[in-house]
Every structure is written in C-alpha cells, then in structure tokens.
Write a protein that holds these residues in place. Sequence first.
Motif, short mmCIF file in Angstrom:
data_model
loop_
_atom_site.label_atom_id
_atom_site.label_comp_id
_atom_site.label_asym_id
_atom_site.label_seq_id
_atom_site.Cartn_x
_atom_site.Cartn_y
_atom_site.Cartn_z
N LYS A 18 0.90 -1.27 -0.14
CA LYS A 18 0.42 0.08 -0.01
C LYS A 18 0.81 1.06 0.37
N GLY A 19 2.10 1.42 0.13
CA GLY A 19 3.13 2.29 0.44
C GLY A 19 2.35 3.13 1.89
N ALA A 20 1.88 2.78 2.94
CA ALA A 20 1.99 3.33 3.47
C ALA A 20 3.01 4.04 4.36
N SER A 21 2.66 4.76 5.32
CA SER A 21 3.89 5.23 6.48
C SER A 21 3.18 4.71 7.73
N VAL A 22 3.90 3.90 8.42
CA VAL A 22 3.88 3.48 9.39
C VAL A 22 4.75 3.62 10.97
N ILE A 23 4.05 3.92 11.99
CA ILE A 23 4.85 4.34 13.92
C ILE A 23 4.41 2.78 13.94
N MET A 24 5.52 2.82 14.62
CA MET A 24 5.72 1.24 15.18
C MET A 24 6.45 1.24 16.82
N ILE A 25 4.82 1.74 17.42
CA ILE A 25 5.59 1.94 19.01
C ILE A 25 4.88 0.51 20.02
N THR A 26 6.63 0.03 20.58
CA THR A 26 6.57 -1.19 21.58
C THR A 26 7.70 -0.91 22.34
N HIS A 27 7.77 -2.13 23.21
CA HIS A 27 9.00 -1.93 24.17
C HIS A 27 9.40 -3.22 23.91
N ASP A 28 9.46 -3.36 22.87
CA ASP A 28 10.41 -4.73 22.20
C ASP A 28 11.32 -4.26 21.13
N LEU A 29 12.88 -4.60 21.62
CA LEU A 29 13.56 -4.34 20.07
C LEU A 29 13.34 -5.45 19.30
N GLY A 30 13.20 -6.48 19.29
CA GLY A 30 13.06 -7.80 18.56
C GLY A 30 12.18 -6.88 17.60
N VAL A 31 10.60 -6.46 17.75
CA VAL A 31 9.79 -6.15 16.81
C VAL A 31 10.53 -5.08 16.41
N ILE A 32 11.45 -4.05 16.75
CA ILE A 32 11.77 -3.16 16.16
C ILE A 32 12.72 -3.47 14.39
N ALA A 33 13.72 -4.56 15.30
CA ALA A 33 14.31 -5.28 14.10
C ALA A 33 13.83 -5.62 13.41
N GLU A 34 12.76 -6.38 13.24
CA GLU A 34 12.23 -6.66 12.35
C GLU A 34 11.67 -6.04 11.24
#
Length: 331
Positions: free
Chosen positions: A210-226
């Motif tokens: 879709k070409g959308a932008s995403v803000i991924m809020i988390t406390h899990d750095l594994g999710v950030i890396a993914e």
Amino acid sequence: MENLIEIKGLRISTLRKKETVRLLDKVDLNIAPGECLGIVGESGCGKSITANSLMGLLPYPLSVTSGTALFNSPKFSEVDLFSCPKEVMRQIRGSEISMIFQEPMTSLDPIFTVEDQMKEALEFHFPNMSEKEKIKRCKDVLRQVNIPRIDQTLKSYPHQLSGGQLQRIMIAIALINSPKLLIADEPTTALDVTIQAQILDLINTLQEEKGASVIMITHDLGVIAETSDRVAVFYSGHIVEEAPVAELFEKPAHPYTQGLLKSIYSLNLEGDTLFSIPGSVPLGGELKPHCRFYDRCEKRQDRCLKGLPALVEIAPKHKCRCFLHSEEEEK
C-alpha cells in the motif's frame, strides 16, 4: 512538504492537584512517505501519548500544550493536527491516519458483530456507499489480513474469536479506508510468538503493497529490528537517541539504548544472571532539569547534573542526547 508528517516541539501536559505537570517534553520527529518509524522505550516514557496526540485522542486531563504536527493530507493539503478544526480531524482520523490499539479485546465493542464495527468505519467516511459495496470492502480487507471463514467471522462477536483473530480484525478496521499513516501501538502484546511473527509479517507486507507509512510503538527491540527503517528511543518524556535501525543496533550511543540492547544480548550468554538496567523509569511529570537517566546510568559524571543535554547529530542521521558525545545543552 517532503515528509508525510513533521512533529516539532511537542509538549503534552496534565493537571495534577490543579497544577499543570508536563509529561512529554519537546519531541521532534519526521516520517517520510512509505517509512516505518519505530518508537521504543519502557512503559511510562511517553510513547503512547505521542501516538494518541496525533489522533486527537488524548484523554482529559491530558492536552497538547505546545508544538505542531504538520500532516501532508491528500484531502486538506498541509494540516496541523494539533490546531485544525475538529471536523477536519474527524475526517482525517480513521481515513488518512488510522491506529491499531494495544488491546483488541477492550477496543472492540462486545455487543456488536465484527461486520457492524467494520461497516461503521466506512459509513462515517463514505455515507453514500451502498450496503453491497460495504460488505465487499469488509470481505476484501479481511482477505488481506488472512482471516479464514470470512462470512462466519463477520457475523461473530469479539468474545467468539481468538486474540490473534481480534488483532487481525483491528488491523483490518485500521486499513479499511487505505490510510496514508498507520500507527501500531504494541500490536503484538499478549500474543504468542507464532502469532506475533504473523502479525509483524502482515504489517510489513501491507506497508510494502500500500506504500503507507507506519509508526511502530513497542518496548520490544526485536519487533523494531523486524519492522522499522528508523528508530526513536524515548526515555522520561523525551527522545534520547534516534538513528537508522541498523546503525542503532551496531553502534548504540546513549547509555540507555546500550542497556536495552545489553538486556537482550545477555539472553544468549552463559550464566544464570540476565542483565537489567538498575532502578526504574521516573514517574510521569518528574522531568528533571539535568540528564534524566543520571540515576540509572553506569557512565554518569558530575557534568551530567549541571544541565540537560541537547539532542544533537553525532553521525549522519544519528542523534543522541548525552554529554559523552556533545557538551551542548538544551535551550
């Protein structure tokens, strides 16, 4: 405006015993079209209230006391989300900016079916859409998020579905109007590891398609890396480090970021003791005039008590708020 959204000088405050208490202090963030920005930090650092402020959903007595959030709206052109008329915000929210909330079981209404709740998102923004078109759109988006037995799911109530199914339905509702910005607030909380991986793969795939932008809020750095292209590390109401995700993992500059990563890496080391950062995050509103990580920092110096370090660029696209890297103070 090149970026999809530009946040400058965001401050959020609350009322406590009739006094104004600042919870979030001078946050600056830019998000480019098609980019995934990860926001990471411990609970109470200011991640979720930043997201809720962009949606105009801060609960009383929280409020935005200063700052701007310029959004490059396809319908309204350049809009400040913090000062635009409420009617404009209603048309943007759920259509051009959508949010996946943290707890799907409490975010979905237990007395309405999935179909009713999905159609509601369409009815507000497309009041002239026919019933047949609404049903088709609901089925199409459920198919995108890999929901099986679509007809049965549409007639189900939230309590009849699993946590993984509910999270997919929350994503489907967020995507039903093809938003330009998707805010995911802890989208994998309370899900098992297998379902977590499926949800993250789904968000990545939908972002690419879709070409959308995403803000991924988390406390899990594994999710950030993914998921993320760039990451902002929050601590005690402000950003302490911001960098491309590969740079952050390879060369973390702030002692807080180093501690977060060390706590993960210690899982792979031999021995009985896992690393943890000593102490805890200050209570909301306790914004100290000096380095806010001082009490928990292994590298603290007397200099750290004499002022608040500024967030400065220490390498291309890599910013850090620490006197170990710059003597510049916050103005």
